[in-house]
Design an enzyme around this catalytic site. Sequence first.
Site, PDB file in Angstrom:
ATOM      1  N   ASP A  28       0.853  -1.192   0.000  1.00  7.24           N
ATOM      2  CA  ASP A  28       0.000   0.000   0.000  1.00  7.24           C
ATOM      3  C   ASP A  28       0.891   1.246   0.000  1.00  7.24           C
ATOM      4  OD1 ASP A  28      -3.217   0.507   0.994  1.00  7.24           O
ATOM      5  OD2 ASP A  28      -1.822   2.191   1.113  1.00  7.24           O
ATOM      6  N   ASN A  87     -12.917  -3.193   2.538  1.00 11.72           N
ATOM      7  CA  ASN A  87     -13.777  -2.031   2.757  1.00 11.72           C
ATOM      8  C   ASN A  87     -14.798  -1.913   1.629  1.00 11.72           C
ATOM      9  OD1 ASN A  87     -12.182  -1.399   5.001  1.00 11.72           O
ATOM     10  ND2 ASN A  87     -10.767  -0.173   3.765  1.00 11.72           N
ATOM     11  N   VAL A  96     -11.042   3.072  -3.398  1.00 12.92           N
ATOM     12  CA  VAL A  96     -10.737   2.621  -4.768  1.00 12.92           C
ATOM     13  C   VAL A  96     -11.795   1.581  -5.174  1.00 12.92           C
ATOM     14  CG1 VAL A  96      -9.056   1.501  -6.276  1.00 12.92           C
ATOM     15  CG2 VAL A  96      -8.257   3.043  -4.467  1.00 12.92           C
ATOM     16  N   HIS A 100     -10.327  -5.165  -3.292  1.00 12.34           N
ATOM     17  CA  HIS A 100      -8.975  -5.467  -2.810  1.00 12.34           C
ATOM     18  C   HIS A 100      -9.050  -5.892  -1.361  1.00 12.34           C
ATOM     19  CE1 HIS A 100      -9.886  -1.196  -2.520  1.00 12.34           C
ATOM     20  NE2 HIS A 100      -9.211  -1.181  -1.376  1.00 12.34           N
ATOM     21  N   HIS A 102      -7.007  -5.951   2.131  1.00  8.69           N
ATOM     22  CA  HIS A 102      -5.866  -5.396   2.872  1.00  8.69           C
ATOM     23  C   HIS A 102      -5.319  -6.492   3.779  1.00  8.69           C
ATOM     24  CE1 HIS A 102      -6.867  -0.976   2.271  1.00  8.69           C
ATOM     25  NE2 HIS A 102      -8.060  -1.511   2.036  1.00  8.69           N
TER      26      HIS A 102
HETATM   27  P1  5GP Z   1      -9.673   1.341   0.297  1.00  9.39           P
HETATM   28  O1  5GP Z   1      -9.676   2.618   1.077  1.00  9.39           O
HETATM   29  O2  5GP Z   1     -10.424   1.505  -1.018  1.00  9.39           O
HETATM   30  O3  5GP Z   1     -10.080   0.121   1.062  1.00  9.39           O
HETATM   31  O4  5GP Z   1      -8.152   1.057  -0.040  1.00  9.39           O
HETATM   32  C1  5GP Z   1      -7.473   1.681  -1.080  1.00  9.39           C
HETATM   33  C2  5GP Z   1      -6.018   1.641  -0.709  1.00  9.39           C
HETATM   34  O5  5GP Z   1      -5.253   1.906  -1.858  1.00  9.39           O
HETATM   35  C3  5GP Z   1      -5.616   2.663   0.356  1.00  9.39           C
HETATM   36  O6  5GP Z   1      -5.090   1.997   1.496  1.00  9.39           O
HETATM   37  C4  5GP Z   1      -4.579   3.533  -0.365  1.00  9.39           C
HETATM   38  O7  5GP Z   1      -3.523   3.941   0.474  1.00  9.39           O
HETATM   39  C5  5GP Z   1      -4.121   2.624  -1.486  1.00  9.39           C
HETATM   40  N1  5GP Z   1      -3.648   3.335  -2.657  1.00  9.39           N
HETATM   41  C6  5GP Z   1      -4.235   4.410  -3.236  1.00  9.39           C
HETATM   42  N2  5GP Z   1      -3.533   4.791  -4.331  1.00  9.39           N
HETATM   43  C7  5GP Z   1      -2.488   3.934  -4.430  1.00  9.39           C
HETATM   44  C8  5GP Z   1      -1.415   3.816  -5.366  1.00  9.39           C
HETATM   45  O8  5GP Z   1      -1.275   4.570  -6.328  1.00  9.39           O
HETATM   46  N3  5GP Z   1      -0.508   2.821  -5.142  1.00  9.39           N
HETATM   47  C9  5GP Z   1      -0.632   1.945  -4.079  1.00  9.39           C
HETATM   48  N4  5GP Z   1       0.317   1.022  -3.969  1.00  9.39           N
HETATM   49  N5  5GP Z   1      -1.633   2.028  -3.198  1.00  9.39           N
HETATM   50  C10 5GP Z   1      -2.558   3.008  -3.370  1.00  9.39           C
END
Ligand code: 5GP
Length: 114
Positions: A28, A87, A96, A100, A102
Amino acid sequence: MTLFEKIIAREIPADIVHEDDVCIAFHDIAPQAPIHILIVPKKVIPRVGEATEEDQSILGHLLLTAGQIASELGVNNTEKGFRIAINHGKNGGETVPHLHVHMLSGRPLEWPPG
Ligand code: 5GP
């Protein structure tokens, strides 16, 4: 194209730790723990609650892969341990719209989560 599709296509860089026919896994960009890996299916499923019966093996594969990565990082044991989170939507903290998992570890994680 989702952000994670761009990572899968190598259009934007990521620190990739695993890839196979079904998924990719990478660090992440904003880690919430010393270990914070995202496991992402190559098939675009927007979020877990929108997965269908057809996606059953993909969902299982994501969890098994999370466990394998935890093993490789030395935390797939009861002494250290890890957490898996998915999430969904605003209240779930989704940012996003591409499913995915975590996998977080490397420090004690509180429960309930914030
Ligand atoms: P969500 O909040 O949708 O469950 O998780 C999305 C995750 O993607 C977040 O923890 C965020 O830090 C990660 N993330 C967002 N943009 C990028 C990126 O460009 N590269 C990587 N490696 N992680 C990202």
